[in-house]
Design a protein around this motif. Sequence first.
Motif, PDB file in Angstrom:
ATOM      1  N   LYS A  11     -21.522  24.933 -15.469  1.00  0.00           N
ATOM      2  CA  LYS A  11     -20.624  25.231 -14.347  1.00  0.00           C
ATOM      3  C   LYS A  11     -19.199  24.916 -14.733  1.00  0.00           C
ATOM      4  O   LYS A  11     -18.274  25.703 -14.521  1.00  0.00           O
ATOM      5  N   ARG A  12     -19.033  23.759 -15.346  1.00  0.00           N
ATOM      6  CA  ARG A  12     -17.716  23.330 -15.789  1.00  0.00           C
ATOM      7  C   ARG A  12     -17.186  24.272 -16.876  1.00  0.00           C
ATOM      8  O   ARG A  12     -16.010  24.617 -16.912  1.00  0.00           O
ATOM      9  N   ILE A  59       0.834  -1.197   0.000  1.00  0.00           N
ATOM     10  CA  ILE A  59       0.000   0.000   0.000  1.00  0.00           C
ATOM     11  C   ILE A  59       0.868   1.246   0.000  1.00  0.00           C
ATOM     12  O   ILE A  59       0.611   2.206  -0.721  1.00  0.00           O
ATOM     13  N   VAL A  91     -10.010   1.933  -6.339  1.00  0.00           N
ATOM     14  CA  VAL A  91      -8.824   1.835  -5.485  1.00  0.00           C
ATOM     15  C   VAL A  91      -9.181   2.208  -4.044  1.00  0.00           C
ATOM     16  O   VAL A  91      -8.787   1.530  -3.089  1.00  0.00           O
ATOM     17  N   TRP A 110      -8.802  15.835 -15.461  1.00  0.00           N
ATOM     18  CA  TRP A 110      -9.451  16.622 -16.492  1.00  0.00           C
ATOM     19  C   TRP A 110      -8.437  17.195 -17.479  1.00  0.00           C
ATOM     20  O   TRP A 110      -8.716  17.399 -18.634  1.00  0.00           O
ATOM     21  N   HIS A 136     -10.495  16.908  -5.260  1.00  0.00           N
ATOM     22  CA  HIS A 136     -10.448  18.051  -6.173  1.00  0.00           C
ATOM     23  C   HIS A 136      -9.151  18.046  -6.978  1.00  0.00           C
ATOM     24  O   HIS A 136      -9.155  18.279  -8.188  1.00  0.00           O
ATOM     25  N   ILE A 137      -8.053  17.748  -6.297  1.00  0.00           N
ATOM     26  CA  ILE A 137      -6.762  17.727  -6.990  1.00  0.00           C
ATOM     27  C   ILE A 137      -6.761  16.635  -8.051  1.00  0.00           C
ATOM     28  O   ILE A 137      -6.369  16.853  -9.198  1.00  0.00           O
ATOM     29  N   PHE A 138      -7.226  15.451  -7.679  1.00  0.00           N
ATOM     30  CA  PHE A 138      -7.274  14.349  -8.636  1.00  0.00           C
ATOM     31  C   PHE A 138      -8.147  14.710  -9.837  1.00  0.00           C
ATOM     32  O   PHE A 138      -7.785  14.505 -10.974  1.00  0.00           O
ATOM     33  N   LEU A 169     -10.030   5.413  -9.578  1.00  0.00           N
ATOM     34  CA  LEU A 169      -9.682   5.962  -8.272  1.00  0.00           C
ATOM     35  C   LEU A 169     -10.673   5.478  -7.212  1.00  0.00           C
ATOM     36  O   LEU A 169     -10.283   5.068  -6.110  1.00  0.00           O
ATOM     37  N   ILE A 211       1.039  12.567  -9.033  1.00  0.00           N
ATOM     38  CA  ILE A 211       0.368  13.866  -8.920  1.00  0.00           C
ATOM     39  C   ILE A 211       1.383  14.995  -9.042  1.00  0.00           C
ATOM     40  O   ILE A 211       1.165  15.987  -9.743  1.00  0.00           O
ATOM     41  N   GLU A 220      -9.118  17.627 -11.041  1.00  0.00           N
ATOM     42  CA  GLU A 220      -8.539  18.637 -11.931  1.00  0.00           C
ATOM     43  C   GLU A 220      -7.416  18.031 -12.754  1.00  0.00           C
ATOM     44  O   GLU A 220      -7.260  18.329 -13.933  1.00  0.00           O
ATOM     45  N   GLY A 221      -6.625  17.172 -12.117  1.00  0.00           N
ATOM     46  CA  GLY A 221      -5.521  16.522 -12.818  1.00  0.00           C
ATOM     47  C   GLY A 221      -6.037  15.635 -13.938  1.00  0.00           C
ATOM     48  O   GLY A 221      -5.582  15.710 -15.075  1.00  0.00           O
ATOM     49  N   TYR A 253      -8.635  -0.449  -1.144  1.00  0.00           N
ATOM     50  CA  TYR A 253      -7.507  -0.265  -0.232  1.00  0.00           C
ATOM     51  C   TYR A 253      -7.832   0.596   0.981  1.00  0.00           C
ATOM     52  O   TYR A 253      -7.179   0.491   1.998  1.00  0.00           O
ATOM     53  N   PHE A 254      -8.803   1.496   0.842  1.00  0.00           N
ATOM     54  CA  PHE A 254      -9.136   2.378   1.978  1.00  0.00           C
ATOM     55  C   PHE A 254     -10.629   2.331   2.271  1.00  0.00           C
ATOM     56  O   PHE A 254     -11.311   3.346   2.165  1.00  0.00           O
ATOM     57  N   TRP A 279      -8.003   4.668   7.660  1.00  0.00           N
ATOM     58  CA  TRP A 279      -6.799   3.884   7.404  1.00  0.00           C
ATOM     59  C   TRP A 279      -5.668   4.320   8.340  1.00  0.00           C
ATOM     60  O   TRP A 279      -4.962   3.510   8.930  1.00  0.00           O
ATOM     61  N   GLN A 315     -11.534  11.164 -18.356  1.00  0.00           N
ATOM     62  CA  GLN A 315     -11.456  11.585 -16.959  1.00  0.00           C
ATOM     63  C   GLN A 315     -12.364  10.781 -16.037  1.00  0.00           C
ATOM     64  O   GLN A 315     -11.996  10.464 -14.908  1.00  0.00           O
ATOM     65  N   TYR A 316     -13.542  10.402 -16.564  1.00  0.00           N
ATOM     66  CA  TYR A 316     -14.449   9.658 -15.691  1.00  0.00           C
ATOM     67  C   TYR A 316     -13.994   8.212 -15.510  1.00  0.00           C
ATOM     68  O   TYR A 316     -14.258   7.599 -14.487  1.00  0.00           O
ATOM     69  N   PHE A 343       1.394   7.129  -6.389  1.00  0.00           N
ATOM     70  CA  PHE A 343       0.310   8.077  -6.610  1.00  0.00           C
ATOM     71  C   PHE A 343       0.769   9.512  -6.387  1.00  0.00           C
ATOM     72  O   PHE A 343       0.573  10.396  -7.215  1.00  0.00           O
ATOM     73  N   LEU A 394       2.307  15.455 -12.547  1.00  0.00           N
ATOM     74  CA  LEU A 394       1.206  16.069 -13.289  1.00  0.00           C
ATOM     75  C   LEU A 394       1.188  17.571 -13.071  1.00  0.00           C
ATOM     76  O   LEU A 394       1.075  18.354 -14.005  1.00  0.00           O
ATOM     77  N   PHE A 395       1.315  17.955 -11.797  1.00  0.00           N
ATOM     78  CA  PHE A 395       1.182  19.376 -11.505  1.00  0.00           C
ATOM     79  C   PHE A 395       2.379  20.190 -11.958  1.00  0.00           C
ATOM     80  O   PHE A 395       2.242  21.333 -12.361  1.00  0.00           O
ATOM     81  N   GLU A 452     -23.674  15.379 -10.159  1.00  0.00           N
ATOM     82  CA  GLU A 452     -22.263  15.661  -9.913  1.00  0.00           C
ATOM     83  C   GLU A 452     -22.022  16.027  -8.460  1.00  0.00           C
ATOM     84  O   GLU A 452     -21.492  15.245  -7.698  1.00  0.00           O
ATOM     85  N   MET A 453     -22.445  17.246  -8.087  1.00  0.00           N
ATOM     86  CA  MET A 453     -22.169  17.720  -6.736  1.00  0.00           C
ATOM     87  C   MET A 453     -22.774  16.786  -5.694  1.00  0.00           C
ATOM     88  O   MET A 453     -22.166  16.488  -4.682  1.00  0.00           O
ATOM     89  N   TYR A 495     -10.635  21.726 -23.912  1.00  0.00           N
ATOM     90  CA  TYR A 495     -10.983  21.049 -22.660  1.00  0.00           C
ATOM     91  C   TYR A 495     -12.374  20.475 -22.838  1.00  0.00           C
ATOM     92  O   TYR A 495     -13.136  20.940 -23.681  1.00  0.00           O
ATOM     93  N   GLU A 506     -18.051  18.716 -20.481  1.00  0.00           N
ATOM     94  CA  GLU A 506     -19.042  17.728 -20.039  1.00  0.00           C
ATOM     95  C   GLU A 506     -20.477  18.205 -20.182  1.00  0.00           C
ATOM     96  O   GLU A 506     -21.359  17.773 -19.442  1.00  0.00           O
ATOM     97  N   ARG A 524     -10.035  29.063 -16.556  1.00  0.00           N
ATOM     98  CA  ARG A 524      -8.773  28.347 -16.564  1.00  0.00           C
ATOM     99  C   ARG A 524      -7.979  28.605 -17.850  1.00  0.00           C
ATOM    100  O   ARG A 524      -6.770  28.831 -17.815  1.00  0.00           O
TER     101      ARG A 524
END
Lengths: 412, 349
Positions: free
Chosen positions: A90-91, A3, B312, B295, B288-290, B309, A14, B292-293, B316-317, B324, B302-303, A10, A17-18, B260-261, A83, A86, A98
């Motif tokens: 909102k998006r 784990i 996973v 996307w 949120h970070i995941f 995710l 990230i 945006e990444g 795992y959690f 955890w 993305q979906y 992971f 990616l960033f 969504e929300m 981009y 969807e 962005r």
Amino acid sequence: MKIKNIIITFVSAIAILFSTSVVSFAKVVGDKIILGAAISLTGKYSSNGVHTQNGYNMAVDRINDMGGIKVGGKTYKFDIIYYDDESNPKRAAQLAERLISQDGVEFMLGPYSSGLTKAIAPVTEKYGVPMVEANGASRSLFTKGYKYLFAVLAPANLYLDVAIETAVELNGGKGVRIAQAFEQDAFSQDVRLGILDAAERTGSKIIIDDKLPKELNDMAATLAKVKAVKPDVLVVSGHTKGALTAIRQIAEMKVDVPMLAMTHCDAAKLSKQHGKNSQYALCASQWHKTLTYKDDFFKDGMTYAADFEKLFGYDPPYQSAESSAALLVFKDAFERANSFDQKKVRDALADTNMQTFYGNIKFAEGGQNVDKPMVLFQVMCDDAGKCENKVVAPLKWASAELIHPIPKWSER
Amino acid sequence: MNKNIILYSAILIFGIAAPFIFPAFKVQLSILCILIILSITWNVQGGEMGYNTFGNILFYGLGMYLCASVQVGMFFPLAEWTEGGGEKTFVHTPAQFFQGFGVGLAFAAVVPAIIAGLIGYSILGLRGHYFAICTLGLGVAAGEISGGIEIIGAGQGFTTPPFPNVDRLEARGEFFYFCSFIVLVFTFLAVKAIYSTRFKLVLNAIRDNEDKAEAMGIQTMKYKIIGWMISAFFCGLAGGIMGGLVGYIDSTDVAFDGREMGVFMVLMAILGGKGTLWGPVIGATLFHIFKEGFWTFFLGWQYVALGVLIVVIVIYFPEGIMGWLREKYPERFGEVVDEADRKAQVTLK
């Protein structure tokens, strides 16, 4: 232990990616003019989103191949950052923000649908980013005083009022009885406003006025009413799904109406998907390949359609054509402005007066295109069952005569 | 205790400085705050009380429409503002805009809380799956109904008042960021304070065995309703801010966006660990970070990535990240660990 390894992978993924996402683009890099676009690649508008994207891409390649854009004695090429919004306003608003503040985009192309354009326009307006949009037809977009919004298409309320006028004319100038059903979204509701205006003008009566849900799959309730009250005209609008659902259920329930007026027949590929069932449907369109407009890049509508089919394997709906036209407008404006200054480009856009394969383009104060009428076509099939969309109005381009009233199902 | 003060002040300072350190990410940061608020408030029901609600989106959407309607209605005729998809243009002066927004937010908080109290009595009588399904219906119904109300724009959507023209281009982003950040801090502190009282124990008792709690003399219905009203209050605030931030309200896609929300708030709380104070915060941030990444880098997929995710997380959690951690380092959570017992458990496996 396992784990832990997963987590480390992971987290580092990230981080990578960033770190790459921070590399920002700018409006003009080297010889590239970078445009931004949020497009519906998933969600309820995905099929039309793809038509839009194909239109954009085809025009970018064509303009780049034919020498690009000449500004200040240097040649530039177009590039687009996409981009996926969807199909969600909102998006879309978030992505516009962005594109502008993170990716540094200084010129935008529009999304698909009026709702999403309504969400994006305030953002582009705030930053003074010129946006040429090809798929937001809602009338209220052009009354807000937006200075940086330019639409190459005619507003939504003009889509079907020609159909109502034609019906009245064929009824000997007397008002007709209209049944209508519209999806609950910005575009379709605007088409409805157009019908309301036309009905008032011609003294017609609206006897059914239904709202259809988004994610539209069933309108049997409306059609049952239509069968009962027998209106003279049935109007349906709800993007691609609305067109497909209407034709499917009208054929299933054998609903007889003298005139069936719709939108999005070509985007839904009605004549291909439903063949003879779609026969006689009257459709509003911003463009048709048989129109006789011309330009240097795509020559004319027929050539555009042939080239498009070679690339993407289907006949171009008007959504693709207007999207391609948006890039021609941008190219023309950049060259006339001879600068990448947003204000100068904006002013050049406002002065646009050109002809493209898609139609004449000239923007009114509010940003809508006032120099291009809508056309109506009717789906017509031959005995072998091969169906085609033929323009029936305005008369200048008509290649066939309107078949009215539609023959009853029992006689077909 | 000292450690906590340092931690909280570090977060507070980061929160205040964030829009200036990452000026380009202001919108994402504001949305992050909103997501955290939603996930904290969902956790009050879903985590502490054991009532898996999908209905909190109702309060979020109500707040959004209320805030915008009040902001417009205070100064201009609302019906004309939304007529024909918002054809007429009225311009708020800066003073009108902020005044209207403030009053609007007050309505956006109070009205949903009252509505939660009113509908709570009947709905909170349901339990388990029945409650979940019923609340799921609430959001869907609200979306469809609001899509037919002409005065709030119906299917055409509602364009919220544009931010007034001030000299600074950054002002709008900063304003909405600080609004959402302040509400977030307020929400967190309120929920933290509540969690340190008997109220939380009652909620936990309801989760663990409602009949027993009732038998012990606790008026469970009263507590359930109050809990829901608290969630509704903050959900409404979050919705009001989100409406202004997005600038365009659509009945099913922006306001009553259960798909969504409504689902995200559940996911985030579960990812972080439901039934904990920090779980929803951590869950929402990571989520949120995941998102945006994904996307940006898996456009069109993305979906799928998000789905992987979630798988996973579930594998795992299952108890979320906080759960955890708690299993891994029970001492840190103030649990007394009997080493011999722990070893015995390990050998049992």
